[in-house]
Design a protein around this motif. Structure first.
Motif, PDB file in Angstrom:
ATOM      1  N   ASP A 112       0.838  -1.192   0.000  1.00  0.00           N
ATOM      2  CA  ASP A 112       0.000   0.000   0.000  1.00  0.00           C
ATOM      3  C   ASP A 112       0.880   1.251   0.000  1.00  0.00           C
ATOM      4  O   ASP A 112       1.506   1.591   1.009  1.00  0.00           O
ATOM      5  N   PHE A 113       0.911   1.923  -1.153  1.00  0.00           N
ATOM      6  CA  PHE A 113       1.753   3.111  -1.289  1.00  0.00           C
ATOM      7  C   PHE A 113       1.312   4.228  -0.353  1.00  0.00           C
ATOM      8  O   PHE A 113       2.141   4.961   0.177  1.00  0.00           O
ATOM      9  N   ARG A 114       0.025   4.358  -0.130  1.00  0.00           N
ATOM     10  CA  ARG A 114      -0.496   5.458   0.702  1.00  0.00           C
ATOM     11  C   ARG A 114       0.120   5.440   2.095  1.00  0.00           C
ATOM     12  O   ARG A 114       0.542   6.475   2.609  1.00  0.00           O
ATOM     13  N   LEU A 120       6.569   8.379   5.158  1.00  0.00           N
ATOM     14  CA  LEU A 120       7.608   9.295   4.687  1.00  0.00           C
ATOM     15  C   LEU A 120       7.308  10.716   5.150  1.00  0.00           C
ATOM     16  O   LEU A 120       8.188  11.416   5.663  1.00  0.00           O
ATOM     17  N   GLU A 121       6.062  11.132   5.002  1.00  0.00           N
ATOM     18  CA  GLU A 121       5.686  12.480   5.436  1.00  0.00           C
ATOM     19  C   GLU A 121       5.876  12.652   6.949  1.00  0.00           C
ATOM     20  O   GLU A 121       6.328  13.699   7.414  1.00  0.00           O
ATOM     21  N   ASP A 134      15.864   6.338   4.080  1.00  0.00           N
ATOM     22  CA  ASP A 134      15.524   4.914   4.001  1.00  0.00           C
ATOM     23  C   ASP A 134      14.149   4.714   3.385  1.00  0.00           C
ATOM     24  O   ASP A 134      13.959   3.832   2.540  1.00  0.00           O
ATOM     25  N   GLN A 135      13.186   5.514   3.800  1.00  0.00           N
ATOM     26  CA  GLN A 135      11.826   5.381   3.292  1.00  0.00           C
ATOM     27  C   GLN A 135      11.758   5.759   1.810  1.00  0.00           C
ATOM     28  O   GLN A 135      11.070   5.094   1.031  1.00  0.00           O
ATOM     29  N   LEU A 156       7.047  15.969  -2.460  1.00  0.00           N
ATOM     30  CA  LEU A 156       6.972  15.946  -0.995  1.00  0.00           C
ATOM     31  C   LEU A 156       8.302  16.375  -0.383  1.00  0.00           C
ATOM     32  O   LEU A 156       8.333  17.171   0.565  1.00  0.00           O
ATOM     33  N   LEU A 157       9.393  15.872  -0.927  1.00  0.00           N
ATOM     34  CA  LEU A 157      10.714  16.249  -0.415  1.00  0.00           C
ATOM     35  C   LEU A 157      10.958  17.750  -0.569  1.00  0.00           C
ATOM     36  O   LEU A 157      11.468  18.402   0.352  1.00  0.00           O
TER      37      LEU A 157
END
Length: 185
Positions: A112-114, A120-121, A134-135, A156-157
Motif C-alpha cells: 500500500d503506497f499510501r 515518509l511524510e 531509508d523510506q 513531498l521532499l
C-alpha cells in the motif's frame, strides 16, 4: 470618576469572561466513559464520526484520539478512522504513535503506497533524516519504473525543504527513465 469607570469596566469584563468560560464548559466534549463501545467489526455510525470531528474542530485532540483508538480496535481496517487518528496524532505531535499505527498498517498491507507515503511524510515532519532517506529508497525500489511515484516523492521532499535528497532522486530518475529533462524545474 475615570477610576470608577475603569473599575466598573474591569468588573464587567471579568464577569463576561467567567460567563463565557462557563458556556464553553457546557459545550465541552462528552466524557470518554459516556461513549458506548462498539462490538467487534461493527460499522462506526456517521454521528459518532461527526462527534469526533467536532471534538477535533474544538481542539480536543486527546479526547478524540482516545475515542478513535477505541473505535479502531473494533474496526482496524477503517481508513477514515485511521486518517482521523493520524490527524489527531499530528496535532499532538505524537510522532511515535503515528509511526506505530502506520507500521501496523504496512505490516497488514506492505504494497500500500499510501501508508508508505504517510510514513515518509511523518519522518519529514519529525526531522528524522536517516529514516527519510531509508523510506525514500524503499518507496522508489518498490515502485521501480513508476514516474508518478517518483514525482510524488520528489514534490513531498521539496515541500519539506529536502532539496538535496530531491535533487539526487531527480538525477536517479533521469538515469532510470533515460530522460534528461525528467522533473525539470
Amino acid at each position: 470618576m475615570k477610576y470608577l469607570k475603569s473599575v466598573i469596566v474591569i468588573l464587567f469584563l471579568s464577569l463576561l469572561t467567567g460567563w463565557a468560560q462557563g458556556q464553553m464548559n457546557l459545550s465541552s466534549p462528552p466524557r470518554i466513559d459516556s461513549v458506548p463501545p462498539l462490538r467487534q467489526g461493527a460499522f462506526v455510525p456517521n454521528d459518532k464520526i461527526a462527534g469526533v470531528r467536532q471534538m477535533m474542530a474544538q481542539g480536543a485532540y486527546i479526547s478524540a484520539a482516545t475515542i478513535l483508538e477505541g473505535y479502531l480496535e473494533n474496526d482496524p481496517d477503517n481508513r477514515l478512522l485511521i486518517e482521523l487518528l493520524l490527524n489527531c496524532y499530528a496535532e499532538l505531535k505524537a510522532y511515535d504513535k503515528s509511526e506505530a499505527l502506520l507500521q501496523k498498517q504496512i505490516e497488514k498491507n506492505p504494497d500500500d503506497f499510501r501508508n508508505r507515503y504517510l510514513l515518509l511524510e511523518l519522518y519529514l515532519k519529525s526531522g528524522s533524516d536517516t529514516l527519510v532517506a531509508d523510506q525514500v529508497n524503499y518507496i522508489v525500489a518498490a515502485n521501480k519504473g513508476n514516474r508518478d511515484i517518483y514525482g510524488t516523492v520528489i514534490r513531498l521532499l521539496i515541500n519539506y525543504g529536502q532539496n538535496d535528497l530531491a535533487q539526487s532522486l531527480i538525477e536517479k530518475g533521469r538515469k532510470e527513465f533515460n530522460h534528461p529533462e525528467f522533473f525539470a524545474i
